[in-house]
Design an enzyme around this catalytic site. Structure first.
Site, PDB file in Angstrom:
ATOM      1  N   TYR A   1       0.099   1.332  -4.067  1.00 31.86           N
ATOM      2  CA  TYR A   1       0.904   0.279  -3.461  1.00 31.86           C
ATOM      3  C   TYR A   1       1.238   0.740  -2.040  1.00 31.86           C
ATOM      4  CZ  TYR A   1       4.803  -2.849  -2.507  1.00 31.86           C
ATOM      5  OH  TYR A   1       5.653  -3.767  -1.925  1.00 31.86           O
TER       6      TYR A   1
ATOM      7  N   ASP B   1      -2.661  -2.831  -3.981  1.00 33.34           N
ATOM      8  CA  ASP B   1      -2.164  -3.701  -2.920  1.00 33.34           C
ATOM      9  C   ASP B   1      -2.133  -2.878  -1.643  1.00 33.34           C
ATOM     10  OD1 ASP B   1      -0.799  -5.267  -1.144  1.00 33.34           O
ATOM     11  OD2 ASP B   1       1.016  -5.476  -2.356  1.00 33.34           O
TER      12      ASP B   1
ATOM     13  N   ASN C   1      -1.818  -4.146   1.467  1.00 31.75           N
ATOM     14  CA  ASN C   1      -1.017  -4.768   2.522  1.00 31.75           C
ATOM     15  C   ASN C   1      -1.735  -4.751   3.870  1.00 31.75           C
ATOM     16  OD1 ASN C   1       1.403  -5.952   1.515  1.00 31.75           O
ATOM     17  ND2 ASN C   1       2.161  -3.907   0.995  1.00 31.75           N
TER      18      ASN C   1
ATOM     19  N   ASP D   1       3.511 -13.489  -6.344  1.00 26.87           N
ATOM     20  CA  ASP D   1       2.879 -14.040  -5.139  1.00 26.87           C
ATOM     21  C   ASP D   1       1.447 -13.510  -4.952  1.00 26.87           C
ATOM     22  OD1 ASP D   1       4.189 -11.633  -4.713  1.00 26.87           O
ATOM     23  OD2 ASP D   1       4.963 -12.161  -2.731  1.00 26.87           O
TER      24      ASP D   1
END
Length: 257
Positions: free
Chosen positions: A106, A148, A150, A247
């Site tokens: 993450y 994730d 980002n 999301d």
DNA sequence: ATGGCAGGTATCACCTGA
């Protein structure tokens, strides 16, 4: 072997959605991010009843990662094991299955370009490079680095190109991720799909999903021999359509082992 | 250019996310 990654934005809030998804979409490995719960309070029962072994690194309120696997993993560790105190935030968990090292990440969000959190994100990505380099040098098998990130590496991964001062697509972020990939990692999704319009995250605000204003920021990066074994990689948008969704949508890679 | 929605903690507002 199917390996999925999914930022669930609270496993306690999303438990039933994830259970239903696993029943309909059995995968061998599920990597979760943003579980947002300490290990003692992680909702284990339903996932164990589905036959999964659970490996968890959580913290209160923020971050938190977990790996579910149908067979036990070996060599499970959490964090970078670094010196700069990165491991206070629970963002890294890894283990080995089928001679393949799964690294579940993450990556920090970064907030705003040039902010303190942005600098932290860039330093974190440098530490990630060192961490993966060490794993590649000491390990013998192939590696799947997923989670994730980002970061949307290319404008094709965004519903419309944003300026270079936008978080998740600034040049320094892209460069930092590119330097990680130069270790010998390739984007599984792009082996099969070269067009735009495929996203894994949509902002809750301003009807992001309804207007398909999305970003592709959840990835599987594979070492060479494993990349050759990838026979499919896709984003499942179904769980993004339900009431009170995460999301993010799950992304799945299928490997011919 | 701006703000919008959601989760968690402990309120009855604030932090974080992306």
């Amino acid at each position: 072997m199917k390996v999925a990654t999914w930022n669930v934005n609270s496993i306690r809030t999303r438990e039933q959605i994830v259970v239903k998804w696993l029943k309909n979409n059995p995968v061998d490995v599920l990597c979760l991010q943003e579980t947002k719960v300490i290990n003692e309070s992680f909702p284990r029962k339903a996932f164990k009843e589905l036959g999964y072994h659970l490996y968890i690194s959580g913290q209160k309120s923020y971050n938190g990662v977990a790996i579910f696997s149908t067979t036990p993993m070996t060599d499970v560790t959490t964090g970078f094991g670094d010196g700069e105190n990165f491991d206070v935030q629970k963002r890294v968990i890894t283990g080995v299955i089928n001679h393949t090292r799964i690294v579940n990440l993450y990556v920090p969000n970064g907030s705003v370009v040039k902010s303190e959190k942005y600098d932290y994100k860039l330093r974190w990505l440098k530490a990630l490079r060192k961490y993966l380099q060490d794993l590649l040098e000491t390990g013998s098998g192939e590696m799947c680095v997923c989670g994730d990130f980002n970061i949307a590496l290319h404008d094709l991964d965004i519903y419309k190109p944003r300026g270079e001062n936008h978080i998740m697509c600034s040049p320094a972020e892209r460069q930092a991720l590119q330097e990680v990939l130069e270790l010998g990692l390739e984007d599984a999704f792009r082996k099969f799909t070269t067009t735009g319009g495929h996203f894994s995250w949509w902002d809750y605000r301003a009807a992001g999903y309804a207007r398909n204003r999305g970003w592709r920021i959840d990835h599987h990066y594979l070492t060479g021999k494993l990349y050759e074994k990838a026979i499919n990689c896709w984003i499942d948008i179904e769980p993004r359509k339900v009431t009170k969704p995460s999301d993010h949508a799950p992304v799945i890679v299928e490997l011919q082992m």
